[in-house]
Design an enzyme around this catalytic site. Structure first.
Site, short mmCIF file in Angstrom:
data_model
loop_
_atom_site.label_atom_id
_atom_site.label_comp_id
_atom_site.label_asym_id
_atom_site.label_seq_id
_atom_site.Cartn_x
_atom_site.Cartn_y
_atom_site.Cartn_z
NE ARG A 351 -4.05 -0.03 1.86
CZ ARG A 351 -5.19 0.27 1.24
NH1 ARG A 351 -5.43 1.53 0.87
NH2 ARG A 351 -6.07 -0.66 0.97
CD GLU A 754 -7.17 2.44 6.54
OE1 GLU A 754 -6.27 1.79 7.07
OE2 GLU A 754 -7.67 2.14 5.44
#
Length: 809
Positions: A351, A754
Site C-alpha cells: 500500500r 483512514e
C-alpha cells in the site's frame, strides 16, 4: 440558497464569517429535516448508537463483564533481551510464588505455536530463542491479576539468555540486507532516464517515525471452556474470524469449536487487527489446560512492550523536474522497520508503494520497498496501513521542489495533479476516473483565503526574528479496498420480529467509529422504519462466518452493502405479501416513515409484520456483498487494487519559536470527500479525530529504543506524548466536500476511516515552511518526523548554518 437560510443571514450580531458558516449549517439542518420527512434514514446526522452509554460509563467492554466463578488471571513473562538463546528457565521459582496456579510455556500449546497473520514466523510463546526485548516467553496463571503480574515480573531473574547480535534500527537491518520479505519494486518507464533529462535534480533522505496505536481500551481476551472441546473467547479484536482460526490452530481443534465475540472495542486503529491473536491464544490455551475461565489483560506498559505499531520508514530519493516543478523522473527507496516477524508488513509495504503517487501523475518512477527485519516488536496495521508512509514522501518532495525553484508549493502541487488522458494512470496502471482533487483543492484554497494569508505570513516573518509562521496546503488521494482480493467481502443477518422491531448482525466490529450506527441506518432506510426500531448486536463468529477484518476503511462499504442486501430480501417478501393481501403490484409497494403504502392504503409497519408472521412469511434473511471489479498481480504490482478513491485537502498555519523549538497550530481548514455521507456528524467526527491523530504522529509521538539493549524507552504515557485537547487549533474548520461516489458504493458514500489521517501532512509541512522562513527560504530544511521541539531546533540550526555557508561562499 434556501429562503430560511437567507433569512438567517439577516440576524444581527454575527460577523460575516459566522453568517456564512451558520447559514451553511442551517441549510444542512433544513435539508436533513426534509429528507427525514421523505423517509430517508441515510445521509442524516445521527448520534452514535452507544453515545449515551459511553458518556454514562455504561458501555460494556470485556473487562466490565462479570467474571464467572473460578476465573483465573494471566500475565506474561517477557524476554529481558533483544535477541538470544534461552539457556535455562527456573520455572519452579515462579510456580512457588503466591497465588500462582500454573505456568504456561510453548510446550503446553496443544497445536501450532504460531499466531502469524500471513507468514508463520510469529510464535505465541518464545521457544528456544527470543527475538525482541518484551517477547512473551511464558504466561503465569494465578488466582488474582496482581499476583499474576508480580510473578510474571520475575522473568528477568529466572530466564538465562545467551545474547546474540541484534539489529535495533531499520537502517542497520537494511545495511545487513536483513528482511522479513523479499524486496518489492514498482516500476513504470525509466526513472533514471527521466531524471537524467530533467533540467533540475534533487536527492536526499527523509526520516519518518512510527506511531503507537494507544487505544484507550488495551488488549484483552477472556476465554471460557465450553462443552465438547468448545471455547468461547471474548476478545477485543478487529478480526474475530482470524482470532477464531488462530485459537483453533493453537488448541488443535476445528474452527467450529471456537466462538469469538466482540461487542465493542475502546479503539483499535489497526492495533487489534492481527496482534490481538497472541492474547486470545494464550488465554484459550490456559483455559483449555486448566478447564477454567482465564482472562488476560496486560497493563499499558506490557501492551507497549509486546505489541507492534505503525511502521517507521526511512527514504532515499532522487527526483528530476522541469522549470514548472513537474516531476519527470523519480527513484526512491522505502525502508520500513518491520520488527522481528512478518505480520502485515507485506501488504503495508504494498500500500505504501501504491500511495507514493498520492495526487500526482509521475511518468517515470521506480519505487523500491524493503521490509527490514529488526529485533524489535513486530510492527503491524495502523490507520492508513502504509498509505500515509507512501504519500508522505511525495509531499515532502513537492515541498522541496517548490523551494528549489523559488515557487509557491501549492503551485507546484497543482502542476503535478492527475489530469485526463495519459495523466490519469497510476504507476500500478489503475486509471483515476473519479478525480476531483483540483476542484476540491481550489475550493479549500478559496475557503481558507490561501493567497491573502500567504502574503500576511510573509509580512509577519519579515518583522519577527524569533517567531516564524508557516503554512501549507496538502491534498490526499487514497485508494479504498483491501490489498488482498478475497478480504473484500462481507456477510450480515437481519431479523425482523413480529412486533416490527429488528436486529442486525454483521461481520464488522465496532471500535467507536460508528459502524453499527451506519449499518442500522442502512437497514432502517431500506425498510422505511425509524432509527430506534433497529438494534445492532455483537460481532459473533457463530452468526456471520468467515468475516474480513474491520480495516482498510471498508467497514461501512462492505457490511453496509451486506446488511442492505439482507434487508432488501425481507422487504421484497413483505411487499409481495402486502400486495397479495391488499391488492396492487408488489413493485409499487413503498416503505417509509414506519408505514407501508400499498394500493392506496397506509398500513403501520408492525401491523404488516405481525400479519406476515402469522401467514408464515420468512422475516429474517442473510445478506452478502463482494466488491466488484478488483484484480491485482502480486508479482508485477499492477492491476486495479482499489474500488474507488477518497479525496481531501487540508490547509494548516503554524507558528514556531526558533529559540526553543516550541510550536503551535493556529488554524486548520479541512475539506474532505466522503461521497454522499451516510452520517455527516459521524464522518466529520472521524475526520477531526484522524487529523489530530495524524498530527500527533508527525509532530510529537516519538518512539525511542535504547541503541544497545533494544529496550523501548517510550513505553508508557509518561514517556510517550499523544495530542490532547490543548493541541487542537483554536480555529478548526472541517467540512465535507459535495460529491457523489462514481462507483456503486453503499448509497454512493465513501470511506472516511483512514484517508483523513493524511490531511495533517499540512501541519508538518507548515512547520517545515516556518523553519525555512528562519533562513529566508534559501535552504531546504532537513526536518525529520515527528517534528518534536528537538527536531525543529536541529532543523533551524541546519538552515541557519546552510545560510551562513552560502553567504561565506
Amino acid at each position: 440558497m434556501n429562503k430560511q437560510a437567507e433569512a438567517f443571514l439577516l440576524e444581527p450580531g454575527l460577523a460575516w464569517a459566522d453568517y456564512r458558516r451558520n447559514a451553511r449549517a442551517r441549510v444542512d439542518e433544513i435539508a436533513e429535516a426534509e429528507r427525514l420527512r421523505d423517509g430517508a434514514r441515510v445521509g442524516i446526522s445521527r448520534k452514535h448508537e452507544s453515545a449515551h452509554l459511553h458518556v454514562a460509563g455504561q458501555a460494556t467492554y470485556i473487562d466490565d463483564m462479570p467474571e464467572l466463578a473460578g476465573t483465573l488471571h494471566a500475565a506474561l513473562g517477557l524476554s529481558p533481551a533483544a535477541h538470544g538463546l534461552i539457556k535455562s528457565f527456573a520455572i519452579e521459582k515462579i510456580r512457588a510464588l503466591p497465588g500462582v496456579v500454573d505456568v504456561i510455556v510453548a510446550a503446553d500449546i496443544p497445536g501450532t505455536n504460531d499466531c502469524g497473520a500471513i507468514v508463520h514466523d510469529d510464535p505465541i510463546l518464545a521457544d528456544g530463542k527470543v527475538q525482541f526485548l518484551g517477547q512473551p516467553v511464558f504466561a503465569v496463571i494465578a488466582t488474582d491479576r496482581d499476583l499474576a503480574r508480580r510473578a510474571a515480573a520475575q522473568a528477568r531473574h529466572v530466564l538465562e539468555i545467551e545474547p546474540l547480535p541484534a539489529h535495533v534500527t531499520a537502517a542497520e537491518a537494511h545495511a545487513a540486507q536483513s528482511y522479513v520479505l523479499p524486496p518489492m519494486h514498482l516500476v513504470r518507464g525509466d526513472a533514471q532516464a527521466g531524471i537524467a533529462r530533467a533540467p533540475h535534480r534533487l536527492e536526499g533522505t527523509i526520516q519518518l517515525g512510527g506511531q503507537e496505536q494507544f487505544y484507550l481500551e488495551g488488549q484483552i481476551s477472556y476465554a471460557i471452556p465450553t462443552e465438547n472441546d468448545g471455547m468461547h473467547v471474548y476478545c477485543s479484536t478487529q478480526h474475530p474470524s482470524e482470532m477464531q482460526h488462530l485459537v483453533a490452530h493453537a488448541l488443535h481443534v476445528h474452527s467450529h469449536h471456537v466462538h469469538v465475540e466482540c461487542r465493542r472495542m475502546g479503539g483499535g486503529f489497526g492495533g487489534k487487527e492481527s496482534q490481538s491473536g497472541i492474547f486470545a491464544c494464550i488465554a484459550a490455551v490456559a483455559a483449555r489446560k486448566l478447564d477454567r475461565p482465564v482472562k488476560l489483560r496486560p497493563d499499558r506498559d506490557d501492551d507497549f512492550m509486546i505489541t507492534g505499531r505503525r511502521h517507521g520508514f526511512d527514504y532515499r530519493y532522487e527526483v528530476g523536474f522541469d522549470d514548472e516543478g513537474r516531476v519527470l523522473g523519480c527513484d526512491i527507496d522505502m525502508v520500513s522497520n518491520a520488527g522481528f516477524s512478518t505480520d502485515l508488513s507485506g501488504p503495508v509495504m504494498t500500500r505504501a508503494l501504491c500511495h507514493f503517487d498520492n495526487a500526482y501523475w509521475m511518468p517515470d518512477v521506480a519505487i523500491h520497498g524493503y521490509s527490514a527485519k529488526t529485533n524489535t516488536q513486530s510492527n503491524t496495521a495502523f490507520r492508513g496501513f502504509g498509505g500515509p508512509q507512501g504519500a508522505f514522501a511525495s509531499e515532502v518532495l513537492m515541498d522541496s521542489i517548490a523551494r528549489a525553484l523559488g515557487k509557491d508549493a501549492l503551485e507546484v502541487r497543482r502542476a503535478n495533479f492527475y489530469g485526463i488522458g495519459e495523466r490519469d494512470v497510476t504507476p500500478y496502471l489503475q486509471r483515476v476516473t473519479d478525480n476531483v482533487i483540483r476542484k476540491l483543492t481550489d475550493e479549500l484554497a478559496t475557503r481558507g483565503d490561501y493567497e491573502a494569508r500567504r502574503v500576511a505570513i510573509d509580512a509577519f516573518n519579515a518583522t519577527s526574528p524569533v517567531l516564524k509562521k508557516g503554512m501549507a496546503l496538502t491534498p490526499v488521494k487514497f485508494g479504498i479496498s483491501f490489498n488482498v482480493k478475497h478480504f473484500n467481502q462481507a456477510g450480515a443477518l437481519v431479523h425482523v420480529y413480529a412486533d416490527g422491531t429488528m436486529l442486525a448482525n454483521h461481520g464488522g466490529t465496532e471500535m467507536g467509529q460508528g459502524l453499527n450506527t451506519k449499518v442500522a441506518q442502512v437497514v432502517a432506510h431500506e425498510l422505511g422504519v425509524s432509527f430506534e426500531t433497529v438494534r445492532a448486536t455483537a460481532t459473533d463468529t457463530t452468526k456471520v462466518a468467515n468475516t474480513s477484518a474491520t480495516a482498510a476503511s471498508t467497514g461501512a462499504d462492505l457490511n453496509g452493502k451486506a446488511a442492505q442486501d439482507a434487508a432488501r430480501q425481507i422487504k421484497e417478501r413483505l411487499a409481495a405479501f402486502a400486495a397479495q393481501r391488499h391488492g396492487g403490484e408488489a413493485a409499487d409497494v413503498r416503505f417509509a416513515n414506519d408505514l407501508v403504502h400499498v394500493n392506496g392504503q397506509q398500513i403501520p409497519f408492525p401491523e404488516l409484520t405481525r400479519a406476515a408472521y402469522e401467514d408464515r412469511v420468512q422475516l429474517w434473511s442473510d445478506g452478502f456483498y463482494a466488491t466488484p471489479g478488483l484484480h491485482w498481480d502480486r508479482v508485477k504490482l499492477q492491476g486495479r487494487p482499489f474500488f474507488y478513491y477518497a479525496y481531501g485537502a487540508a490547509l494548516s498555519e503554524v507558528v514556531i519559536d526558533t529559540l526553543t523549538g516550541e510550536w503551535k497550530l493556529l488554524r486548520a481548514d479541512v475539506l474532505h470527500d466522503a461521497g454522499r455521507s451516510l452520517n455527516p456528524a459521524v464522518d466529520i467526527g472521524q475526520v477531526e479525530g484522524a487529523f489530530i491523530q495524524g498530527m500527533g504522529w508527525l509532530t510529537m509521538e516519538e518512539l525511542v529504543w535504547h541503541p544497545k539493549t533494544g529496550l523501548l524507552m517510550t513505553h508508557a504515557p509518561s514517556t510517550y506524548k499523544i495530542p490532547t485537547a490543548n493541541d487542537c487549533p483554536p480555529v478548526f474548520n472541517v467540512n465535507l466536500f459535495d460529491n457523489e461516489n462514481a462507483e456503486d458504493s453503499i448509497h454512493r458514500s465513501k470511506a472516511v476511516g483512514e484517508p483523513p489521517l493524511l490531511l495533517p501532512f499540512s501541519v508538518f509541512l507548515a512547520i517545515r515552511d516556518a523553519v525555512s522562513a528562519a533562513g529566508d527560504h534559501r535552504v531546504d530544511p532537513p526536518l525529520r518526523a515527528p517534528a518534536t521541539s528537538e527536531a525543529i531546533l536541529d532543523a533551524v540550526d541546519a538552515v541557519l548554518s546552510g545560510v551562513a555557508e552560502k553567504d561565506a561562499s
